[in-house]
Design an enzyme around this catalytic site. Sequence first.
Site, PDB file in Angstrom:
ATOM      1  N   HIS A  22       0.845  -1.210   0.000  1.00  0.00           N
ATOM      2  CA  HIS A  22       0.000   0.000   0.000  1.00  0.00           C
ATOM      3  C   HIS A  22       0.878   1.257   0.000  1.00  0.00           C
ATOM      4  O   HIS A  22       0.663   2.186  -0.765  1.00  0.00           O
ATOM      5  CB  HIS A  22      -0.862   0.078   1.268  1.00  0.00           C
ATOM      6  CG  HIS A  22      -1.919  -0.969   1.408  1.00  0.00           C
ATOM      7  ND1 HIS A  22      -2.120  -1.664   2.570  1.00  0.00           N
ATOM      8  CD2 HIS A  22      -2.850  -1.425   0.534  1.00  0.00           C
ATOM      9  CE1 HIS A  22      -3.129  -2.495   2.423  1.00  0.00           C
ATOM     10  NE2 HIS A  22      -3.588  -2.386   1.196  1.00  0.00           N
ATOM     11  N   LYS A  46     -15.510  -8.660   4.889  1.00  0.00           N
ATOM     12  CA  LYS A  46     -14.383  -9.070   5.732  1.00  0.00           C
ATOM     13  C   LYS A  46     -14.675  -8.722   7.181  1.00  0.00           C
ATOM     14  O   LYS A  46     -15.295  -7.703   7.467  1.00  0.00           O
ATOM     15  CB  LYS A  46     -13.111  -8.329   5.316  1.00  0.00           C
ATOM     16  CG  LYS A  46     -12.543  -8.754   3.992  1.00  0.00           C
ATOM     17  CD  LYS A  46     -11.243  -7.990   3.746  1.00  0.00           C
ATOM     18  CE  LYS A  46     -10.777  -8.133   2.313  1.00  0.00           C
ATOM     19  NZ  LYS A  46      -9.743  -7.158   1.962  1.00  0.00           N
ATOM     20  N   ARG A  95      -1.806  -5.867  -8.444  1.00  0.00           N
ATOM     21  CA  ARG A  95      -0.820  -6.877  -8.058  1.00  0.00           C
ATOM     22  C   ARG A  95      -0.666  -7.965  -9.098  1.00  0.00           C
ATOM     23  O   ARG A  95       0.398  -8.221  -9.608  1.00  0.00           O
ATOM     24  CB  ARG A  95      -1.229  -7.528  -6.727  1.00  0.00           C
ATOM     25  CG  ARG A  95      -1.007  -6.655  -5.546  1.00  0.00           C
ATOM     26  CD  ARG A  95      -1.678  -7.180  -4.327  1.00  0.00           C
ATOM     27  NE  ARG A  95      -3.110  -7.036  -4.442  1.00  0.00           N
ATOM     28  CZ  ARG A  95      -3.963  -7.123  -3.437  1.00  0.00           C
ATOM     29  NH1 ARG A  95      -3.512  -7.387  -2.238  1.00  0.00           N
ATOM     30  NH2 ARG A  95      -5.246  -6.962  -3.607  1.00  0.00           N
ATOM     31  N   SER A 133      -3.288  -7.719   2.832  1.00  0.00           N
ATOM     32  CA  SER A 133      -3.537  -7.641   4.280  1.00  0.00           C
ATOM     33  C   SER A 133      -4.089  -8.969   4.782  1.00  0.00           C
ATOM     34  O   SER A 133      -3.755  -9.408   5.891  1.00  0.00           O
ATOM     35  CB  SER A 133      -4.532  -6.518   4.580  1.00  0.00           C
ATOM     36  OG  SER A 133      -4.028  -5.286   4.170  1.00  0.00           O
TER      37      SER A 133
HETATM   38  P1  ADP Z   1      -9.473  -3.778  -0.493  1.00  0.00           P
HETATM   39  O1  ADP Z   1     -10.062  -3.511   0.825  1.00  0.00           O
HETATM   40  O2  ADP Z   1     -10.244  -3.221  -1.681  1.00  0.00           O
HETATM   41  O3  ADP Z   1      -9.031  -5.213  -0.675  1.00  0.00           O
HETATM   42  P2  ADP Z   1      -6.879  -2.969   0.196  1.00  0.00           P
HETATM   43  O4  ADP Z   1      -6.993  -2.280   1.495  1.00  0.00           O
HETATM   44  O5  ADP Z   1      -6.326  -4.352   0.213  1.00  0.00           O
HETATM   45  O6  ADP Z   1      -8.230  -2.887  -0.591  1.00  0.00           O
HETATM   46  O7  ADP Z   1      -6.004  -2.130  -0.821  1.00  0.00           O
HETATM   47  C1  ADP Z   1      -6.187  -0.771  -1.111  1.00  0.00           C
HETATM   48  C2  ADP Z   1      -5.468  -0.409  -2.396  1.00  0.00           C
HETATM   49  O8  ADP Z   1      -4.123  -0.848  -2.367  1.00  0.00           O
HETATM   50  C3  ADP Z   1      -6.062  -1.083  -3.645  1.00  0.00           C
HETATM   51  O9  ADP Z   1      -5.893  -0.216  -4.736  1.00  0.00           O
HETATM   52  C4  ADP Z   1      -5.201  -2.290  -3.848  1.00  0.00           C
HETATM   53  O10 ADP Z   1      -5.190  -2.711  -5.204  1.00  0.00           O
HETATM   54  C5  ADP Z   1      -3.854  -1.734  -3.442  1.00  0.00           C
HETATM   55  N1  ADP Z   1      -2.968  -2.791  -2.969  1.00  0.00           N
HETATM   56  C6  ADP Z   1      -3.244  -3.749  -2.077  1.00  0.00           C
HETATM   57  N2  ADP Z   1      -2.192  -4.559  -1.887  1.00  0.00           N
HETATM   58  C7  ADP Z   1      -1.210  -4.097  -2.707  1.00  0.00           C
HETATM   59  C8  ADP Z   1       0.134  -4.495  -2.988  1.00  0.00           C
HETATM   60  N3  ADP Z   1       0.677  -5.555  -2.400  1.00  0.00           N
HETATM   61  N4  ADP Z   1       0.855  -3.762  -3.864  1.00  0.00           N
HETATM   62  C9  ADP Z   1       0.292  -2.701  -4.479  1.00  0.00           C
HETATM   63  N5  ADP Z   1      -0.971  -2.271  -4.270  1.00  0.00           N
HETATM   64  C10 ADP Z   1      -1.710  -2.949  -3.404  1.00  0.00           C
END
Ligand code: ADP
Length: 175
Positions: A22, A46, A95, A133
């Site tokens: 992130h 979730k 990703r 996450s």
């Molecule tokens: P969600 O709750 O939609 O699953 P996340 O909190 O996991 O979203 O992620 C928020 C943002 O960060 C999204 O744009 C997601 O694609 C991006 N993101 C999540 N993990 C990664 C990663 N490992 N590398 C790059 N971007 C990521």
Amino acid sequence: MPNLNQRIAVCTGTFDPVHLGHLDIISRGCTLFDAVVVGVGPNPEKQHFFTAAERVALLEEVVRPYPNVSVQSFEGLAVQFVRSVGARIMLRGLRTLSDMEYEFSMSLMNLTLDPRLETIFLMAKEEYSHVSSTLLRQVAEFGGDLSKFLPPSVQAALVRRAHERRDQRGSGFRS
Ligand code: ADP
């Protein structure tokens, strides 16, 4: 009142908790836009490890080095949140190919909900392209090393929370 001449990108997600994948997208975004607003939203599918306030606090600490990044929580649709901060750009990280499919549908849905909105994708760095996450929470539950994927303060909070959850489950948990 938002400054209409500013290019503001909004990065929404659950951030439960924020990890280096992130942070990579946020830090690259803040060199491309005048301001990046990180929107911490709910995910009805979730069960959260951290409350919205805790997720915001963890994020605020790790984005402190970036003066043009701010963090807010929101309820409801991401497109409404984007509008409410005076932005029309959504910044997302990509990703894997499987992310592509989901992100493609979501950006089309968002475009239908608000045709002025554009989604901009940044490719995840290779070292974080498998990091989510959800996976990190699972690794934490089983006591694995998270230092390559989390800022130290977030790692400490996640380990602490995993312990608390283990204690709550009491003798029902066997590692
Ligand atoms: P969600 O709750 O939609 O699953 P996340 O909190 O996991 O979203 O992620 C928020 C943002 O960060 C999204 O744009 C997601 O694609 C991006 N993101 C999540 N993990 C990664 C990663 N490992 N590398 C790059 N971007 C990521």
